[in-house]
Scaffold this motif. Structure first.
Motif, short mmCIF file in Angstrom:
data_model
loop_
_atom_site.label_atom_id
_atom_site.label_comp_id
_atom_site.label_asym_id
_atom_site.label_seq_id
_atom_site.Cartn_x
_atom_site.Cartn_y
_atom_site.Cartn_z
N VAL A 1 18.34 3.33 -1.39
CA VAL A 1 18.04 2.13 -0.62
C VAL A 1 18.00 2.51 0.85
N TRP A 2 17.22 1.76 1.58
CA TRP A 2 17.16 1.91 3.04
C TRP A 2 17.50 0.54 3.61
N VAL A 3 18.55 0.46 4.39
CA VAL A 3 19.05 -0.81 4.91
C VAL A 3 18.64 -0.95 6.38
N PHE A 4 18.15 -2.16 6.70
CA PHE A 4 17.67 -2.45 8.06
C PHE A 4 18.31 -3.73 8.58
N ALA A 5 18.47 -3.81 9.88
CA ALA A 5 18.80 -5.05 10.56
C ALA A 5 17.56 -5.44 11.36
N ALA A 6 17.31 -6.73 11.44
CA ALA A 6 16.15 -7.21 12.20
C ALA A 6 16.56 -8.46 12.96
N SER A 7 15.94 -8.63 14.11
CA SER A 7 16.25 -9.83 14.89
C SER A 7 15.05 -10.22 15.75
N SER A 8 15.12 -11.46 16.15
CA SER A 8 14.17 -12.01 17.11
C SER A 8 15.02 -12.85 18.07
N GLU A 9 14.84 -12.63 19.35
CA GLU A 9 15.64 -13.33 20.35
C GLU A 9 14.73 -14.13 21.27
N VAL B 1 17.77 -4.99 2.48
CA VAL B 1 18.15 -3.86 1.62
C VAL B 1 16.89 -3.50 0.83
N CYS B 2 16.26 -2.41 1.22
CA CYS B 2 14.98 -2.02 0.64
C CYS B 2 15.17 -0.95 -0.43
N GLU B 3 14.85 -1.30 -1.65
CA GLU B 3 14.90 -0.35 -2.77
C GLU B 3 13.72 0.61 -2.62
N MET B 4 14.00 1.89 -2.67
CA MET B 4 12.95 2.90 -2.53
C MET B 4 12.40 3.27 -3.91
N PRO B 5 11.09 3.49 -4.00
CA PRO B 5 10.44 3.72 -5.30
C PRO B 5 10.63 5.15 -5.83
N ILE B 6 11.87 5.53 -6.06
CA ILE B 6 12.19 6.87 -6.57
C ILE B 6 12.04 6.85 -8.08
N ALA B 7 11.34 7.84 -8.63
CA ALA B 7 11.14 7.91 -10.08
C ALA B 7 12.46 8.21 -10.78
N ALA C 1 4.53 11.87 -0.53
CA ALA C 1 4.55 11.41 -1.93
C ALA C 1 5.90 11.73 -2.54
N LEU C 2 6.49 10.75 -3.18
CA LEU C 2 7.78 10.95 -3.83
C LEU C 2 7.57 11.67 -5.16
N PRO C 3 8.47 12.57 -5.53
CA PRO C 3 8.30 13.34 -6.77
C PRO C 3 8.12 12.41 -7.99
N GLY C 4 7.12 12.72 -8.81
CA GLY C 4 6.88 11.96 -10.03
C GLY C 4 6.22 10.62 -9.82
N THR C 5 5.74 10.34 -8.59
CA THR C 5 5.08 9.05 -8.32
C THR C 5 3.87 9.28 -7.42
N ASP C 6 3.12 8.22 -7.23
CA ASP C 6 2.05 8.24 -6.24
C ASP C 6 2.43 7.35 -5.06
N ARG C 7 3.73 7.11 -4.90
CA ARG C 7 4.25 6.22 -3.88
C ARG C 7 5.04 7.00 -2.83
N SER C 8 5.29 6.35 -1.71
CA SER C 8 6.05 6.94 -0.61
C SER C 8 7.17 5.98 -0.21
N LEU C 9 8.04 6.44 0.67
CA LEU C 9 9.07 5.54 1.20
C LEU C 9 8.42 4.40 1.99
N TYR C 10 7.33 4.70 2.68
CA TYR C 10 6.60 3.67 3.40
C TYR C 10 6.17 2.55 2.45
N ASP D 1 6.82 -3.16 0.49
CA ASP D 1 7.27 -4.11 -0.55
C ASP D 1 8.47 -4.92 -0.11
N CYS D 2 9.23 -4.41 0.84
CA CYS D 2 10.50 -5.04 1.23
C CYS D 2 10.43 -5.83 2.53
#
Length: 178
Positions: free
Chosen positions: A108-116, A133-139, A162-171, A176-177
């Motif tokens: 997972v990659w966790v982010f904080a976001a804000s607008s002020e 909380v962004c789930e990463m597409p790891i095979a 490209a993530l191993p065993g997939t055609d997807r990336s962390l991006y 998706d998140c």
């Protein structure tokens, strides 16, 4: 609660830039051998940062984490940071690893976001903040060493690899998140 304190201590030390001390070794040191096939023993997962034991592997992991933060900063302005929230900060990229097999359980990659916004009539600052909380597409079954190798390839950004065993990336996982 007892299990939470060591995790928080590790998170605080790594957030301050300190890498945990590890013994010099080329392979993970575990108390026992992997559970035999067909065994009813429960699997046991650890943080990827705790799984690696050689100084080269530890440096590769923490170097990758720094690179991912830099990669996100590079792509944020043209993509995610133009939506509802203009201020995104990556908090932590975290992967669980099965300690006997070295396979990745989940990342997972966790982010904080804000607008002020400043209210001109009062000087108050209105803040709309949220975490993602962004789930990463790891095979399933991806070896953590293969994941680090794929994301550490010299060509291009780690976030786009490209993530191993997939055609997807962390991006792709971030799209998706966020």
């Amino acid at each position: 609660m007892a299990m939470l304190l060591p995790v928080l201590a590790l998170a605080c030390s790594t957030a301050q830039g300190a890498a945990p001390e590890r013994p010099e070794s080329t392979a993970p040191q575990h108390d026992g051998a992997a559970a035999p096939v067909g065994s009813t023993s429960a699997r046991s997962f650890v943080d990827a940062g705790s799984y690696f034991t050689s100084s080269d592997a530890i440096e590769a992991w923490y170097g990758l984490l720094r690179e991912l933060d830099d990669d996100f900063d590079a792509v944020c302005g043209d993509t995610f940071c133009e939506g509802d929230y203009s201020n995104y900060e990556p908090l932590r990229f975290r992967c669980s690893v099965e300690e006997h097999t070295g396979t990745t359980g989940r990342c997972v990659w966790v982010f904080a976001a804000s607008s002020e916004e400043i209210l001109p009539s009062t000087g108050a600052v209105e803040v709309d903040a949220r975490t993602f909380v962004c789930e990463m597409p790891i095979a399933p079954g991806t070896a953590v060493v293969d994941l680090v190798e794929a994301l550490s390839a010299p060509a291009g950004r780690a976030i786009d690899a490209a993530l191993p065993g997939t055609d997807r990336s962390l991006y792709d996982g971030l799209v998706d998140c966020l």
